[in-house]
Design a protein around this motif. Structure first.
Motif, short mmCIF file in Angstrom:
data_model
loop_
_atom_site.label_atom_id
_atom_site.label_comp_id
_atom_site.label_asym_id
_atom_site.label_seq_id
_atom_site.Cartn_x
_atom_site.Cartn_y
_atom_site.Cartn_z
N LEU A 309 18.38 11.10 -14.17
CA LEU A 309 17.89 11.89 -13.74
C LEU A 309 16.38 11.70 -13.07
O LEU A 309 15.71 12.63 -12.54
CB LEU A 309 17.00 12.27 -15.24
N ALA A 310 15.61 10.83 -13.07
CA ALA A 310 14.49 10.02 -12.37
C ALA A 310 14.67 10.88 -10.89
O ALA A 310 14.44 11.27 -10.24
CB ALA A 310 13.95 8.77 -12.63
N ASP A 311 16.28 10.57 -10.07
CA ASP A 311 16.39 10.31 -9.27
C ASP A 311 16.89 12.49 -8.93
O ASP A 311 16.62 12.41 -7.19
CB ASP A 311 17.66 9.38 -8.67
N HIS A 312 16.94 13.18 -9.69
CA HIS A 312 17.29 14.36 -9.41
C HIS A 312 16.49 14.70 -8.85
O HIS A 312 15.40 15.09 -9.77
CB HIS A 312 17.93 14.87 -11.12
N ASN A 361 24.03 25.26 -21.73
CA ASN A 361 25.19 25.49 -20.84
C ASN A 361 25.80 24.24 -20.93
O ASN A 361 26.59 24.03 -20.31
CB ASN A 361 24.56 25.50 -19.26
N VAL A 362 25.21 23.14 -21.75
CA VAL A 362 25.74 21.37 -21.32
C VAL A 362 26.65 21.40 -22.68
O VAL A 362 27.05 22.81 -22.96
CB VAL A 362 24.86 20.95 -22.14
N GLN A 363 27.61 20.89 -22.55
CA GLN A 363 28.88 20.59 -23.25
C GLN A 363 28.76 19.85 -24.18
O GLN A 363 29.78 19.83 -25.27
CB GLN A 363 29.97 21.00 -22.33
N THR A 364 28.55 18.33 -22.93
CA THR A 364 28.79 17.05 -23.61
C THR A 364 27.86 16.90 -24.62
O THR A 364 28.00 16.42 -25.37
CB THR A 364 28.98 16.25 -22.81
N PHE A 365 26.38 17.74 -24.57
CA PHE A 365 25.27 17.16 -25.31
C PHE A 365 25.77 18.43 -26.42
O PHE A 365 25.85 19.49 -25.75
CB PHE A 365 24.02 17.19 -24.21
N ILE A 417 26.20 11.94 -17.66
CA ILE A 417 26.09 12.72 -16.00
C ILE A 417 26.21 13.09 -14.97
O ILE A 417 25.44 14.41 -15.04
CB ILE A 417 25.90 11.25 -15.19
N ALA A 418 28.36 14.05 -15.93
CA ALA A 418 28.18 15.16 -14.94
C ALA A 418 28.06 16.02 -15.71
O ALA A 418 27.89 17.03 -15.06
CB ALA A 418 30.25 14.96 -15.19
N ASP A 419 27.86 16.03 -17.26
CA ASP A 419 27.51 18.06 -17.69
C ASP A 419 25.42 17.69 -17.39
O ASP A 419 25.77 19.44 -17.26
CB ASP A 419 27.50 16.87 -19.24
N LEU A 420 25.05 17.20 -17.56
CA LEU A 420 23.90 16.96 -16.81
C LEU A 420 23.81 18.13 -15.33
O LEU A 420 23.18 18.66 -15.02
CB LEU A 420 22.52 16.60 -17.10
N ASP A 421 24.55 17.12 -14.29
CA ASP A 421 25.09 17.64 -12.91
C ASP A 421 25.25 18.28 -13.55
O ASP A 421 25.02 19.56 -12.10
CB ASP A 421 25.59 16.09 -12.61
N ARG A 422 26.37 18.97 -13.97
CA ARG A 422 26.98 20.51 -13.63
C ARG A 422 25.46 21.43 -13.67
O ARG A 422 25.85 22.35 -13.25
CB ARG A 422 27.94 20.99 -14.44
N VAL A 423 24.75 21.42 -14.94
CA VAL A 423 23.96 22.51 -15.45
C VAL A 423 22.14 22.41 -14.89
O VAL A 423 21.97 22.97 -14.93
CB VAL A 423 23.99 23.27 -16.51
N LEU A 424 22.50 21.38 -14.04
CA LEU A 424 21.12 20.97 -13.10
C LEU A 424 20.90 21.80 -11.74
O LEU A 424 21.54 21.38 -11.22
CB LEU A 424 20.48 19.56 -12.71
#
Length: 424
Positions: A309-312, A361-365, A417-424
């Motif tokens: 997240l720090a690098d996003h 929109n997150v699914q795993t969280f 990471i994939a779950d957040l990457d998809r929605v950020l």
């Protein structure tokens, strides 16, 4: 039943099959009962006169006692009191120490339930509160102390800015002034940090979180360090050193170094009644058996997610004490060598709208107001846990419109990471 023979159906359905054969189970047995029978008239007298044996679960229960012993040992303490929730643990600990006309000094960076207790309820009981904003400033703590201060209070790892509490420094101040330090150690858990070993008098937990670990039960615990001698501070803690109302021994005489939890267990908890179910106690004990395994993995995964997240580019900042840029990182390396914990917050550049998009929109969280679960959780503090603070008060504790708090669970880190990457 005795040797008396009865034939009535209603009598038999109540009395037959209620006594189990004596045995020694390997797992902790669940004594799920409101009360316990006395074998004789004399046993009942001894129980109420000397406190021996068991009579009623609100006063004592073998399952609960066993879990208390486990948690006291894990926290490095001498005695524990298990109650119905983490909020009950904080309330019981405070009311064991302070009463009408007394004063508490607390960190500003605490759980909102505790803050609400201090601001809304305790003043009605005649207990005043002073908050310290700069918790690293020992002079600020000293300046807040008055002649009637009975408690210093803080959290080992704060919500939501992930600030570390310098327990040793504040505990030393407390010893100098004759005031016990109470530390909420829920976020750190005794696997990562043990406040009692750094001088705190009492450690409290919401056992609903990491100790049980599966989001299935509610419970709380107070652990006594056995290091604060109330008899040396008789003027400050008169209720603990005075003879009983019938002229018997004082609590300090009866319990010695464990006076605080002795008084809480005998006088505060039974009368206010925050009794935990023996079943919940059993499940907390089951969770505690895997505490080190879970918290070690929680911490490893949280650090990996925080670095991602720090690098996003969508993320403005990450408040995780495990990152080199956090203001308390150097202290964390000293105090938390086993890991930095599961819970942290991050703030999105897009503000509240961006945060709402992620939550929806997150699914795993899982979106819920909880933490310390085996499942990963996400929450928007500004609109939920910190909704009753003013905008300025939220800013002061690191809660902004775009801030999200996560409790990192035990799913595969690539999936998180994939779950957040998809929605950020």
């Amino acid at each position: 039943m005795t040797d008396q023979k009865v034939s009535g159906f209603s009598t038999r359905q109540l009395h037959v099959g209620t006594s189990a054969a004596p045995a020694t189970p390997r797992a902790l047995p669940i004594h799920l009962t409101a009360g316990f029978t006395f074998d004789s008239f004399e046993q009942g007298v001894a129980h109420f006169g000397e406190g021996t044996g068991y009579g009623y679960t609100r006063i004592g229960n073998p399952t609960i006692d066993a879990v208390e012993a486990k948690l006291a040992d894990l926290e490095g303490g001498t005695r524990a009191l298990l109650v119905g929730s983490g909020q009950a643990a904080v309330s019981t600990a405070i009311l064991a120490l302070a009463g009408a006309g007394d004063h508490i000094v607390s960190s500003t960076h605490i759980y909102e339930g505790s803050r609400g207790l201090f601001l809304d309820l305790l003043p009605r009981l005649g207990i005043s509160i002073t908050f310290v904003d700069d918790i690293a400033n020992i002079d600020a703590w000293r300046a807040a102390i008055t002649e009637n201060t009975k408690v210093l209070f803080g959290e080992s790892i704060s919500n939501a800015a992930n600030l570390l509490f310098d327990v040793s420094a504040v505990a030393a101040l407390g010893r100098e002034c004759g005031i016990p330090l109470v530390v909420d150690n829920t976020f750190a858990t005794p696997y990562l940090f043990r406040p009692l070993e750094h001088g705190a008098a009492l450690s409290v937990h919401s056992a609903s979180k990491f100790l049980s670990g599966h989001g299935s039960v509610i419970g709380g615990v107070i652990v006594d360090g056995g290091t604060f001698d109330a008899s040396l501070h008789a003027a400050r803690f008169a209720h603990l050193v005075a003879p009983s109302r019938l002229g018997g021994a004082s609590f300090a005489e009866k319990y010695g170094a464990d006076t605080f939890t002795g008084y809480a267990k005998e006088s505060v908890a039974p009368r206010l009644g925050p009794t935990i179910s023996p079943l919940n106690a059993f499940l907390i004990a089951q969770g505690a058996e895997t505490l080190s395994l879970r918290v070690r993995e929680h911490s490893r995964q949280a650090l990996a997610l925080a670095r991602y997240l720090a690098d996003h580019p969508a993320v403005e900042s990450v408040d995780y004490v495990g990152l080199a840029g956090h203001p308390n990182h150097a202290l964390a390396q000293e105090l938390l060598p086993r890991g930095y914990g599961s819970v942290f917050s991050f703030t999105l550049r897009g503000g509240r709208d961006a945060a709402a998009h992620v939550v929806n929109n997150v699914q795993t969280f899982t979106h819920m107001t909880h933490l310390g679960d085996v499942r990963s959780l996400v929450l928007h503090p500004e609109s939920t846990s910190h909704a009753f603070r003013t905008p300025q008060e939220r800013e002061e504790v690191g809660v902004h419109p775009g801030t999200l708090r996560v409790s990192v669970g035990l799913e595969e880190i690539d999936d998180l990471i994939a779950d957040l990457d998809r929605v950020l």
